[in-house]
Design a protein around this motif. Structure first.
Motif, PDB file in Angstrom:
ATOM      1  N   SER A  35      -9.743  12.465   0.485  1.00 28.45           N
ATOM      2  CA  SER A  35      -9.897  13.737  -0.221  1.00 28.45           C
ATOM      3  C   SER A  35      -9.391  13.566  -1.648  1.00 28.45           C
ATOM      4  N   PRO A  36      -9.819  14.450  -2.581  1.00 27.80           N
ATOM      5  CA  PRO A  36      -9.436  14.291  -3.991  1.00 27.80           C
ATOM      6  C   PRO A  36      -7.938  14.433  -4.251  1.00 27.80           C
ATOM      7  N   ASP A  37      -7.212  15.079  -3.336  1.00 28.78           N
ATOM      8  CA  ASP A  37      -5.781  15.295  -3.568  1.00 28.78           C
ATOM      9  C   ASP A  37      -4.913  14.185  -2.972  1.00 28.78           C
ATOM     10  N   GLU A  38      -5.547  13.179  -2.358  1.00 28.40           N
ATOM     11  CA  GLU A  38      -4.788  12.098  -1.736  1.00 28.40           C
ATOM     12  C   GLU A  38      -5.313  10.759  -2.232  1.00 28.40           C
ATOM     13  N   VAL A  39      -4.406   9.876  -2.614  1.00 23.27           N
ATOM     14  CA  VAL A  39      -4.781   8.582  -3.184  1.00 23.27           C
ATOM     15  C   VAL A  39      -3.970   7.473  -2.527  1.00 23.27           C
ATOM     16  N   VAL A  40      -4.480   6.254  -2.690  1.00 25.18           N
ATOM     17  CA  VAL A  40      -3.780   5.065  -2.220  1.00 25.18           C
ATOM     18  C   VAL A  40      -3.614   4.107  -3.392  1.00 25.18           C
ATOM     19  N   ILE A  41      -2.384   3.648  -3.556  1.00 21.28           N
ATOM     20  CA  ILE A  41      -2.085   2.637  -4.575  1.00 21.28           C
ATOM     21  C   ILE A  41      -1.968   1.298  -3.859  1.00 21.28           C
ATOM     22  N   ARG A  42      -2.812   0.343  -4.255  1.00 21.54           N
ATOM     23  CA  ARG A  42      -2.802  -0.978  -3.626  1.00 21.54           C
ATOM     24  C   ARG A  42      -2.363  -2.020  -4.639  1.00 21.54           C
ATOM     25  N   MET A  43      -1.424  -2.864  -4.217  1.00 16.61           N
ATOM     26  CA  MET A  43      -0.943  -3.953  -5.075  1.00 16.61           C
ATOM     27  C   MET A  43      -0.919  -5.243  -4.273  1.00 16.61           C
ATOM     28  N   ARG A  48       3.502   9.597   1.396  1.00 13.34           N
ATOM     29  CA  ARG A  48       3.333   9.688   2.843  1.00 13.34           C
ATOM     30  C   ARG A  48       3.498   8.362   3.557  1.00 13.34           C
ATOM     31  N   ARG A  49       3.208   7.276   2.878  1.00 13.35           N
ATOM     32  CA  ARG A  49       3.245   5.987   3.573  1.00 13.35           C
ATOM     33  C   ARG A  49       3.473   4.873   2.589  1.00 13.35           C
ATOM     34  N   VAL A  50       4.289   3.900   3.008  1.00 21.51           N
ATOM     35  CA  VAL A  50       4.498   2.680   2.240  1.00 21.51           C
ATOM     36  C   VAL A  50       4.418   1.502   3.204  1.00 21.51           C
ATOM     37  N   ASP A  51       3.415   0.652   3.020  1.00 23.45           N
ATOM     38  CA  ASP A  51       3.243  -0.540   3.858  1.00 23.45           C
ATOM     39  C   ASP A  51       3.413  -1.777   2.994  1.00 23.45           C
ATOM     40  N   ILE A  52       4.294  -2.668   3.440  1.00 28.90           N
ATOM     41  CA  ILE A  52       4.544  -3.905   2.699  1.00 28.90           C
ATOM     42  C   ILE A  52       4.367  -5.084   3.648  1.00 28.90           C
ATOM     43  N   VAL A  53       3.507  -6.023   3.261  1.00 27.88           N
ATOM     44  CA  VAL A  53       3.281  -7.245   4.046  1.00 27.88           C
ATOM     45  C   VAL A  53       3.377  -8.433   3.106  1.00 27.88           C
ATOM     46  N   GLY A  54       4.266  -9.378   3.433  1.00 30.80           N
ATOM     47  CA  GLY A  54       4.399 -10.575   2.614  1.00 30.80           C
ATOM     48  C   GLY A  54       3.199 -11.489   2.757  1.00 30.80           C
ATOM     49  N   PRO A  55       2.925 -12.331   1.758  1.00 32.52           N
ATOM     50  CA  PRO A  55       1.751 -13.218   1.814  1.00 32.52           C
ATOM     51  C   PRO A  55       1.791 -14.197   2.978  1.00 32.52           C
ATOM     52  N   LYS A  56       2.990 -14.673   3.345  1.00 30.64           N
ATOM     53  CA  LYS A  56       3.103 -15.606   4.464  1.00 30.64           C
ATOM     54  C   LYS A  56       2.746 -14.917   5.771  1.00 30.64           C
ATOM     55  N   SER A  92      13.132  -8.095  -4.068  1.00 27.12           N
ATOM     56  CA  SER A  92      14.426  -7.858  -3.433  1.00 27.12           C
ATOM     57  C   SER A  92      14.297  -6.810  -2.341  1.00 27.12           C
ATOM     58  N   VAL A  93      14.995  -7.033  -1.230  1.00 28.83           N
ATOM     59  CA  VAL A  93      14.955  -6.075  -0.143  1.00 28.83           C
ATOM     60  C   VAL A  93      15.750  -4.822  -0.483  1.00 28.83           C
ATOM     61  N   THR A  94      16.586  -4.914  -1.524  1.00 27.29           N
ATOM     62  CA  THR A  94      17.384  -3.747  -1.907  1.00 27.29           C
ATOM     63  C   THR A  94      16.601  -2.760  -2.748  1.00 27.29           C
ATOM     64  N   VAL A  95      15.421  -3.172  -3.215  1.00 23.83           N
ATOM     65  CA  VAL A  95      14.588  -2.307  -4.043  1.00 23.83           C
ATOM     66  C   VAL A  95      13.656  -1.512  -3.142  1.00 23.83           C
ATOM     67  N   ASP A  96      13.738  -0.197  -3.215  1.00 25.15           N
ATOM     68  CA  ASP A  96      12.870   0.694  -2.440  1.00 25.15           C
ATOM     69  C   ASP A  96      11.627   0.994  -3.279  1.00 25.15           C
ATOM     70  N   ILE A  97      10.492   0.458  -2.864  1.00 28.66           N
ATOM     71  CA  ILE A  97       9.266   0.642  -3.627  1.00 28.66           C
ATOM     72  C   ILE A  97       8.869   2.108  -3.699  1.00 28.66           C
ATOM     73  N   GLY A  98       9.277   2.884  -2.680  1.00 29.28           N
ATOM     74  CA  GLY A  98       9.000   4.324  -2.704  1.00 29.28           C
ATOM     75  C   GLY A  98       9.735   5.015  -3.839  1.00 29.28           C
ATOM     76  N   VAL A 153       0.858  -1.180   0.000  1.00 31.84           N
ATOM     77  CA  VAL A 153       0.000   0.000   0.000  1.00 31.84           C
ATOM     78  C   VAL A 153       0.895   1.232   0.000  1.00 31.84           C
ATOM     79  N   ILE A 154       0.640   2.138  -0.961  1.00 36.23           N
ATOM     80  CA  ILE A 154       1.416   3.371  -1.080  1.00 36.23           C
ATOM     81  C   ILE A 154       0.449   4.546  -1.042  1.00 36.23           C
ATOM     82  N   GLN A 155       0.629   5.415  -0.093  1.00 36.03           N
ATOM     83  CA  GLN A 155      -0.226   6.595   0.054  1.00 36.03           C
ATOM     84  C   GLN A 155       0.493   7.811  -0.520  1.00 36.03           C
TER      85      GLN A 155
END
Length: 323
Positions: free
Chosen positions: A84-92, A120-128, A98-104, A50-52
């Motif tokens: 609000s219209p100026d703030e969005v969330v990208i969900r994947m 503003r925010r990046v949340d990453i949770v693995g499937p396990k 790779s842990v070396t890749v910064d999704i931000g 999730v990327i805000q």
């Protein structure tokens, strides 16, 4: 503070059959929704990213979708407004391999040219991890229910315990149905709200049961339905004040607390309404339908008092040296 004056007894049990029909319809409707539509698990339970993102003006969602298509990492990503219209969330549903890749950083590069924004925010949770959280969340609900069953059975008797569990299952089922109906993401916030509903509804039910037990103990010749009606009427002022004040606080959070707390507040709002209703129209009638007998209850009290008197007599003899 006396909000309602106790001047007459309301016939709640006279409306119990109609209330139970309504409850059965709502619970079955919730189960149908759960079976057909299913719960929409959030990142906490399903895994993913999730990327805000917040823009300095209305977010160009269409332009963002076009930009993200250029990177396979964002395949199947959804973009929705976040409060609000100026703030969005990208969900994947995917995460970086790779842990070396910064999704931000990857997101900043993909969204370049869409305007001025900040991540503003990046949340990453693995499937396990998501599966483990989901399993532990379900286990926490089950353990809480078992603990409540033991507590109520010890404090009252098994009929009270069964009635309270029916009421709690009723409340959680309808809350899950409402969540499914509006399509909220089920995450740790929703789980916390469901556990809060268990405690809130149980507290209300225990107060009603305590008053019922007190009323039955005071009048051995009264009908159980009459005792329930009188007991619920006596607790009506307390129930109304508690429920309304809690509802207004949670409603304020729902309206002005922002998108972050939206799911939690919505679940609690449903739980407060349904929990108050079930304490009166679900738990109490079930207690009556399970065959709770005022006569048998007084016989148990008499036997208990007799045992206590015998213990006191033996203790007095022991202390005086008479055996």
């Amino acid at each position: 503070m006396e909000f309602f004056k106790y001047t007459k007894t309301f016939n709640f049990m006279g409306k119990s059959k109609l209330a139970m029909v309504l409850s059965i319809v709502l619970v079955l409707g919730s189960y149908v929704l759960l079976a057909t539509k299913g719960l929409n698990y959030g990142v906490d339970f399903a895994g993913g990213t999730v990327i805000q993102v917040k823009y300095d003006k209305n977010a160009p969602i269409d332009d963002m979708r076009e930009k993200l298509k250029s990177n396979k990492l964002f395949d199947g990503a959804s973009i929705t407004e976040f409060g609000s219209p100026d703030e969005v969330v990208i969900r994947m549903k995917s995460t970086t391999a790779s842990v070396t890749v910064d999704i931000g950083d990857v997101t900043r590069e993909a969204l370049s040219g869409t305007g001025k924004y900040e991540i503003r925010r990046v949340d990453i949770v693995g499937p396990k991890v998501g599966n483990e959280l989901r399993e532990k969340g379900i286990m926490s609900l089950i353990l809480a229910t078992i603990g409540i069953l033991i507590y109520v059975a010890f404090r009252f008797e098994w009929r009270f315990a069964v009635a309270s569990i029916f009421a709690l299952v009723h409340d959680v089922s309808i809350a899950l149905g409402a969540i499914t109906l509006v399509g909220l993401d089920v995450n740790l916030d929703v789980l916390a709200a469901l556990l809060t509903i268990l405690g809130y509804s149980l507290n209300d039910t225990i107060i009603v049961f305590d008053r019922i037990r007190e009323g039955v103990s005071e009048n051995r010749n009264s009908d159980l339905a009459d005792s329930i009606n009188e007991s619920v009427t006596r607790t009506l002022a307390r129930t109304t004040l508690t429920s309304l004040t809690t509802f207004f606080v949670v409603f304020t959070l729902f309206m002005f607390g922002g998108e972050i707390i939206h799911s939690f507040a919505f679940t609690l709002l449903v739980g407060i309404v349904v929990g108050t209703y079930s304490s009166i129209f679900v738990a109490s009638p079930i207690l009556m339908w399970f065959g709770f007998s005022v006569k048998n209850y007084h016989e148990k009290l008499a036997k208990k008092a007799q045992r206590e008197a015998e213990k006191e007599r033996m203790r007095a003899q022991y202390e005086s040296g008479v055996m």
